[in-house]
Design a protein around this motif. Structure first.
Motif, mmCIF file in Angstrom:
data_model
loop_
_atom_site.group_PDB
_atom_site.id
_atom_site.type_symbol
_atom_site.label_atom_id
_atom_site.label_comp_id
_atom_site.label_asym_id
_atom_site.label_seq_id
_atom_site.Cartn_x
_atom_site.Cartn_y
_atom_site.Cartn_z
ATOM 1 N N TYR A 99 42.824 41.728 44.589
ATOM 2 C CA TYR A 99 42.344 42.845 43.894
ATOM 3 C C TYR A 99 42.965 44.138 44.614
ATOM 4 O O TYR A 99 43.098 44.930 43.704
ATOM 5 N N ALA A 100 43.294 44.274 45.999
ATOM 6 C CA ALA A 100 43.674 45.469 46.314
ATOM 7 C C ALA A 100 45.024 45.732 45.983
ATOM 8 O O ALA A 100 45.589 46.610 45.722
ATOM 9 N N GLU A 101 45.865 44.616 45.493
ATOM 10 C CA GLU A 101 47.211 44.666 44.890
ATOM 11 C C GLU A 101 47.186 45.595 43.645
ATOM 12 O O GLU A 101 47.916 46.768 43.331
ATOM 13 N N ALA A 102 46.387 45.292 42.833
ATOM 14 C CA ALA A 102 46.058 45.934 41.615
ATOM 15 C C ALA A 102 45.675 47.438 41.725
ATOM 16 O O ALA A 102 46.111 48.373 41.065
ATOM 17 N N ARG A 103 44.677 47.430 42.595
ATOM 18 C CA ARG A 103 44.145 48.751 42.818
ATOM 19 C C ARG A 103 45.101 49.930 43.316
ATOM 20 O O ARG A 103 45.384 50.987 43.104
ATOM 21 N N THR A 104 46.076 49.402 44.416
ATOM 22 C CA THR A 104 46.950 49.887 45.166
ATOM 23 C C THR A 104 48.041 50.560 43.928
ATOM 24 O O THR A 104 48.323 51.516 44.107
ATOM 25 N N VAL A 105 48.535 49.626 43.153
ATOM 26 C CA VAL A 105 49.584 49.978 41.923
ATOM 27 C C VAL A 105 48.887 51.043 40.993
ATOM 28 O O VAL A 105 49.918 52.069 40.663
ATOM 29 N N ASN A 106 47.733 50.865 40.674
ATOM 30 C CA ASN A 106 47.183 51.730 39.885
ATOM 31 C C ASN A 106 46.966 53.273 40.432
ATOM 32 O O ASN A 106 47.007 54.393 39.911
ATOM 33 N N LEU A 107 46.682 53.146 41.876
ATOM 34 C CA LEU A 107 46.401 54.378 42.733
ATOM 35 C C LEU A 107 47.572 55.193 42.467
ATOM 36 O O LEU A 107 47.820 56.512 42.402
ATOM 37 N N ILE A 108 48.891 54.730 42.970
ATOM 38 C CA ILE A 108 50.120 55.270 42.814
ATOM 39 C C ILE A 108 50.690 55.730 41.489
ATOM 40 O O ILE A 108 51.025 57.004 41.467
ATOM 41 N N GLY A 109 50.703 54.940 40.630
ATOM 42 C CA GLY A 109 51.052 55.321 39.101
ATOM 43 C C GLY A 109 52.409 55.770 39.054
ATOM 44 O O GLY A 109 52.498 57.235 38.408
ATOM 45 N N HIS A 110 53.541 55.264 39.524
ATOM 46 C CA HIS A 110 54.632 55.812 39.225
ATOM 47 C C HIS A 110 55.703 55.008 38.430
ATOM 48 O O HIS A 110 55.540 53.907 38.093
ATOM 49 N N PRO A 111 56.574 55.823 37.639
ATOM 50 C CA PRO A 111 57.276 55.113 36.614
ATOM 51 C C PRO A 111 58.291 53.873 37.333
ATOM 52 O O PRO A 111 58.757 53.316 36.338
ATOM 53 N N ASN A 112 58.561 54.067 38.394
ATOM 54 C CA ASN A 112 59.589 52.890 39.045
ATOM 55 C C ASN A 112 58.888 51.931 39.693
ATOM 56 O O ASN A 112 59.416 51.061 40.375
ATOM 57 N N ILE A 113 57.236 51.794 39.404
ATOM 58 C CA ILE A 113 56.633 50.646 39.968
ATOM 59 C C ILE A 113 55.765 50.109 38.613
ATOM 60 O O ILE A 113 55.325 50.694 37.747
ATOM 61 N N VAL A 114 55.880 48.776 38.693
ATOM 62 C CA VAL A 114 55.248 47.965 37.587
ATOM 63 C C VAL A 114 53.882 48.447 37.431
ATOM 64 O O VAL A 114 53.195 48.650 38.198
ATOM 65 N N ARG A 115 53.597 48.618 36.141
ATOM 66 C CA ARG A 115 52.151 49.018 35.508
ATOM 67 C C ARG A 115 51.275 47.834 35.700
ATOM 68 O O ARG A 115 51.683 46.684 35.048
ATOM 69 N N ILE A 116 50.008 47.880 36.015
ATOM 70 C CA ILE A 116 48.960 46.742 35.741
ATOM 71 C C ILE A 116 47.829 47.382 34.705
ATOM 72 O O ILE A 116 47.307 48.361 35.033
ATOM 73 N N PHE A 117 47.618 46.699 33.821
ATOM 74 C CA PHE A 117 46.533 47.056 32.871
ATOM 75 C C PHE A 117 45.243 46.570 32.959
ATOM 76 O O PHE A 117 44.272 47.193 32.701
ATOM 77 N N ASP A 118 45.148 45.362 33.569
ATOM 78 C CA ASP A 118 43.742 44.397 33.530
ATOM 79 C C ASP A 118 43.637 43.761 34.710
ATOM 80 O O ASP A 118 44.508 43.143 35.268
ATOM 81 N N ILE A 119 42.371 43.537 35.186
ATOM 82 C CA ILE A 119 42.176 42.510 36.252
ATOM 83 C C ILE A 119 40.695 41.834 35.958
ATOM 84 O O ILE A 119 39.796 42.680 35.454
ATOM 85 N N ASN A 120 40.777 40.589 36.262
ATOM 86 C CA ASN A 120 39.515 40.034 35.882
ATOM 87 C C ASN A 120 39.654 38.606 36.414
ATOM 88 O O ASN A 120 40.263 38.179 37.030
ATOM 89 N N GLU A 121 38.077 37.916 36.204
ATOM 90 C CA GLU A 121 38.085 36.571 36.624
ATOM 91 C C GLU A 121 37.765 35.699 35.503
ATOM 92 O O GLU A 121 36.789 36.128 34.676
ATOM 93 N N SER A 122 38.361 34.549 35.136
ATOM 94 C CA SER A 122 38.116 33.774 34.024
ATOM 95 C C SER A 122 36.564 32.930 34.434
ATOM 96 O O SER A 122 36.056 33.002 35.387
ATOM 97 N N GLU A 123 36.148 32.308 33.104
ATOM 98 C CA GLU A 123 34.764 31.463 33.290
ATOM 99 C C GLU A 123 35.098 30.585 34.367
ATOM 100 O O GLU A 123 34.012 30.041 34.954
ATOM 101 N N ASP A 124 36.286 29.952 34.486
ATOM 102 C CA ASP A 124 36.334 28.612 35.372
ATOM 103 C C ASP A 124 36.958 29.302 36.910
ATOM 104 O O ASP A 124 37.399 28.224 37.533
ATOM 105 N N GLY A 125 36.813 30.477 37.134
ATOM 106 C CA GLY A 125 36.984 30.949 38.368
ATOM 107 C C GLY A 125 38.022 31.363 38.704
ATOM 108 O O GLY A 125 38.850 31.450 39.894
#
Length: 476
Positions: A99-125
């Motif tokens: 989860y920290a990977e997603a938070r890190t990327v969104n914190l930086i928010g740079h056009p040369n870094i891949v964007r992350i839209f959503d993070i979640n957990e499915s019903e089956d874990g």
């Protein structure tokens, strides 16, 4: 010991190409011994739906998770979904890192870094996050040696991303060609995206990981000396990894031999001087060569202070940026009346999930005996011949081609005969580029010597591409 990453036997101190983690207990000896935890089993989730995303194709798998191409079921948009390996999800610390990977990327928010839209957990874990899907090529799959202007342009964009990363108090710690993606769009210059922040580290983090003295994360061939020894790292470690990447792409070889990497980097003795890239590949400007050598300094204090400094030196070392999307490749004039054969701009696809694919080579083929020539990509180099990538119509079997082969920064004249065709239908079936198998005719002593020095040890492979390419050279 048996390395589960590369399925081979080698001492623990000799690195393979997989990302590794070391704990402090391995650092009691003069040379730290990475702990190879083993390649995680990949659970194939193609066809499954996670939230609003249906997974359609496997894109790749790494130490933390597997990445799929997915379709948003409501509007049909294509995205990339990274799923944490199920066997890792049981560890709370590893879930937190994911989860920290997603938070890190969104914190930086740079056009040369891949964007992350959503993070979640499915019903089956299943834990997953959703990223933008990028049509592009990782730098590991581009032909080598790379044109210096293009390399400087791409690395400069990586520096822009790293400047934002470091200013946010984060170190990537796993930069390598596989994690740098070149994206091309019509009318635009090539763009670069930095991927995979799965082992990124916050410099001001006071959590449990920081208290585990000597812990090491990274991919051995690209790790800075201080990273190897488990010392604290900062942005200059990322610059070192970017320097290794540049050296590899410019010359076709890593700065240090793989089997001696740990011993060389951690030895108290002075390192043998690196061969400057311009002495290996004459087309490399000496200023660019010296820029990369500074990034590769053993002492972090001797490297560039910031990514912005590295970027300025890169751009100053070349005369101009690459043009917007290169024009279509020129046709090769073939003997015996066959003309205008288009040449693909990209080399054959490497083996899946191979972090350092076998290199490709380039050949300058003369047109119809004239002075004009065109550069094509080659693979499956052997003492008997090679595979040349080109599109139909092919020159007939037993046609003689004259070309200049570029090997390890040197050039050698060759004459070869066409012995096999791989047409578009075969190439599509086997996920490779079409082309022809060539057999050398009366190879010179210099060519034979260069082949013995440059040609890598062949690796057994069951991938369709390797099988067909080897089949194409069955006559050699």
């Amino acid at each position: 010991m048996h390395c589960e990453h590369c399925s081979s036997e080698h001492p623990a101190s000799l690195p393979c190409d997989q990302q590794v983690t070391c704990s402090g207990s391995e650092l009691a000896s003069p040379v730290p011994r990475p702990v190879f935890a083993g390649r995680p089993p990949v659970v194939d989730l193609r066809g499954h739906t996670l939230g609003h995303y249906r997974l359609t194709r496997l894109l790749g798998s790494g130490g933390m998770g597997t990445v799929y191409l997915a379709e948003q079921t409501l509007i049909g948009a294509r995205v990339a979904v990274k799923v944490l390996h199920p066997h890792l999800a049981r560890d709370a610390r590893l879930r937190a890192r994911f989860y920290a990977e997603a938070r890190t990327v969104n914190l930086i928010g740079h056009p040369n870094i891949v964007r992350i839209f959503d993070i979640n957990e499915s019903e089956d874990g299943l834990h997953y996050f959703v990223m933008e899907y990028l049509e592009g090529q990782p730098l590991s799959r581009l032909p080598r040696p790379m044109e210096p202007g293009l390399l400087a342009w791409l690395l400069a964009q990586a520096c822009d991303a790293l400047e934002a990363v470091h200013r946010s108090g984060v170190v990537h710690r796993d930069l390598k060609p596989d994690n740098l993606l070149m994206v091309e769009r019509p009318g635009e210059r090539p763009a670069l995206k930095v991927l995979d922040f799965g082992v990124a580290k916050a410099l001001r983090d006071t959590g449990q990981e920081q208290t585990m003295a000597g812990q090491v994360f990274g991919t051995p061939a690209y790790m800075a000396p201080e990273q190897w020894s488990g010392q604290p790292v900062d942005g200059r470690s990322d610059l070192y990894a970017l320097g290794v990447t540049g050296y590899l792409l410019l010359t076709g070889q890593l700065p240090y031999p793989r089997g001696q990497l740990a011993e060389l980097v951690l030895s108290p003795e002075p390192l043998p001087p690196l061969r400057p890239p311009h002495t290996l590949v004459p087309t490399v400007p000496e200023a660019l060569s010296q820029t990369l050598l500074r990034a590769l300094a053993r002492n972090p204090a001797e490297r560039f202070t910031t990514a912005l400094d590295f970027k300025r030196a890169l751009l100053a070392a070349v005369r101009s940026a690459p043009a917007s999307r290169p024009p279509p490749p020129r046709a090769v004039q073939r003997p015996r009346g066959l003309v205008n054969t288009p040449i693909p701009a990209a080399p054959p696809r490497p083996e899946p999930n191979d972090p350092t694919p076998l290199p490709t080579w380039t050949a300058r083929v003369r047109r119809g005996g004239g002075a004009d020539s065109v550069v094509v990509h080659c693979s499956e180099l052997s003492r008997g011949g090679l595979f040349m990538c080109c599109a139909e119509p092919f020159p007939p079997l037993f046609t003689r081609l004259e070309f200049t082969l570029q090997l390890g920064g040197e050039e050698v004249e060759c004459v070869a005969e066409v012995v096999r065709h791989v047409d578009s239908a075969q190439a599509h079936t086997w996920h490779m580029y079409p082309g022809v198998g060539l057999q050398f005719i009366n190879p010179s002593a210099r060519l034979r010597d260069m082949l013995m020095r440059v040609r890598p040890a062949r690796r057994p492979s069951a991938t369709p591409h390797s099988i067909l390419a080897q089949e194409a050279l069955a006559h050699l």
